[in-house]
Write a protein that holds these residues in place. Structure first.
Motif, PDB file in Angstrom:
ATOM      1  N   THR A 126       0.838  -1.192   0.000  1.00 27.82           N
ATOM      2  CA  THR A 126       0.000   0.000   0.000  1.00 27.82           C
ATOM      3  C   THR A 126       0.877   1.247   0.000  1.00 27.82           C
ATOM      4  O   THR A 126       1.925   1.286   0.633  1.00 27.82           O
ATOM      5  CB  THR A 126      -0.922   0.030   1.224  1.00 27.82           C
TER       6      THR A 126
ATOM      7  N   SER B 149     -18.172   4.015   5.328  1.00 26.47           N
ATOM      8  CA  SER B 149     -16.974   3.651   4.574  1.00 26.47           C
ATOM      9  C   SER B 149     -16.833   4.530   3.340  1.00 26.47           C
ATOM     10  O   SER B 149     -17.806   4.923   2.721  1.00 26.47           O
ATOM     11  CB  SER B 149     -17.053   2.191   4.137  1.00 26.47           C
TER      12      SER B 149
ATOM     13  N   ALA C 187      -5.848  10.327   6.572  1.00 23.42           N
ATOM     14  CA  ALA C 187      -5.246   9.011   6.377  1.00 23.42           C
ATOM     15  C   ALA C 187      -3.880   9.003   7.055  1.00 23.42           C
ATOM     16  O   ALA C 187      -3.383  10.055   7.476  1.00 23.42           O
ATOM     17  CB  ALA C 187      -5.114   8.687   4.891  1.00 23.42           C
TER      18      ALA C 187
ATOM     19  N   ARG D  34      -4.756   2.469  -0.189  1.00 28.60           N
ATOM     20  CA  ARG D  34      -5.642   1.303  -0.147  1.00 28.60           C
ATOM     21  C   ARG D  34      -4.994   0.174   0.640  1.00 28.60           C
ATOM     22  O   ARG D  34      -3.777   0.076   0.720  1.00 28.60           O
ATOM     23  CB  ARG D  34      -5.970   0.815  -1.556  1.00 28.60           C
ATOM     24  N   ARG D  35      -5.841  -0.678   1.198  1.00 25.50           N
ATOM     25  CA  ARG D  35      -5.365  -1.864   1.903  1.00 25.50           C
ATOM     26  C   ARG D  35      -4.924  -2.910   0.886  1.00 25.50           C
ATOM     27  O   ARG D  35      -5.095  -2.743  -0.317  1.00 25.50           O
ATOM     28  CB  ARG D  35      -6.483  -2.459   2.761  1.00 25.50           C
TER      29      ARG D  35
ATOM     30  N   ARG E 186      -8.032   3.039   2.714  1.00 28.49           N
ATOM     31  CA  ARG E 186      -7.554   3.237   4.088  1.00 28.49           C
ATOM     32  C   ARG E 186      -7.547   4.718   4.405  1.00 28.49           C
ATOM     33  O   ARG E 186      -6.500   5.354   4.434  1.00 28.49           O
ATOM     34  CB  ARG E 186      -6.146   2.677   4.250  1.00 28.49           C
TER      35      ARG E 186
END
Length: 168
Positions: free
Chosen positions: A33, A92, A137, A73-74, A80
């Motif tokens: 990631t 989400s 983030a 992103r995961r 994320r």
């Protein structure tokens, strides 16, 4: 051997042949990631609108935001990052227009036309107007990187769900 006695043996053999989840994750070829940076998470624009979905038709606020870069992103592709609209946390975060897009959306539930209360503050009325959206983030060191910008909450217009006003 009878058919009834053979079925449990086949089931055990099939279970032994299937790799475990940890073995699959260990041999994964997913790219690592990319952590968030101040410039990638910068909010360039956005808007919020009222919407409702069947079968309950409960009114909620949908927020669409365009960032300067892509959010991290995961390993499995989920985003994320987190987002709030004037301190009210949303659901989400999802991408608008696919993984290559820089446009994201999240929803905020309303209860009787009001935001759910946060802390000791009473529930504020979710009326049209200007609100601050904040995207946050983690960076590579684990520190929170965030960006905020005021956006307008309004009634839904054609093309809002697809991010058309932002060119998504």
């Amino acid at each position: 051997m009878t058919r009834i006695a053979l079925l449990p043996l086949l089931a055990v053999a099939a279970a032994a042949a299937v790799p475990t989840a940890s073995a699959i994750a260990g041999s994964s070829t997913h790219a690592p990631t990319v952590p968030a940076t101040k410039s990638s998470i910068k909010v360039e624009g956005g808007y919020a609108y009222y919407d409702s979905f069947r079968p309950l038709n409960k009114r909620e606020i949908i927020v669409v935001v365009k960032t300067h870069g892509q959010l991290p992103r995961r390993f499995d592709g989920l985003i994320r990052a987190g987002a709030t609209l004037s301190g009210h946390g949303g659901g989400s975060i999802g991408s608008v227009g696919g993984k290559a897009s820089k446009c994201y959306t999240f929803s905020i539930a309303l209860k009787d036309g009001r935001f759910y209360p946060t802390g000791d503050a009473p529930a504020a009325k979710g009326s049209p107007g200007r609100y601050t959206v904040k995207m946050s983030a983690k960076d590579k060191d684990g520190n929170t990187v965030s960006s905020s910008k005021p956006i307008t909450l309004r009634d839904r217009r054609p093309g809002d769900r697809s991010g058309k006003p932002l060119g998504c």
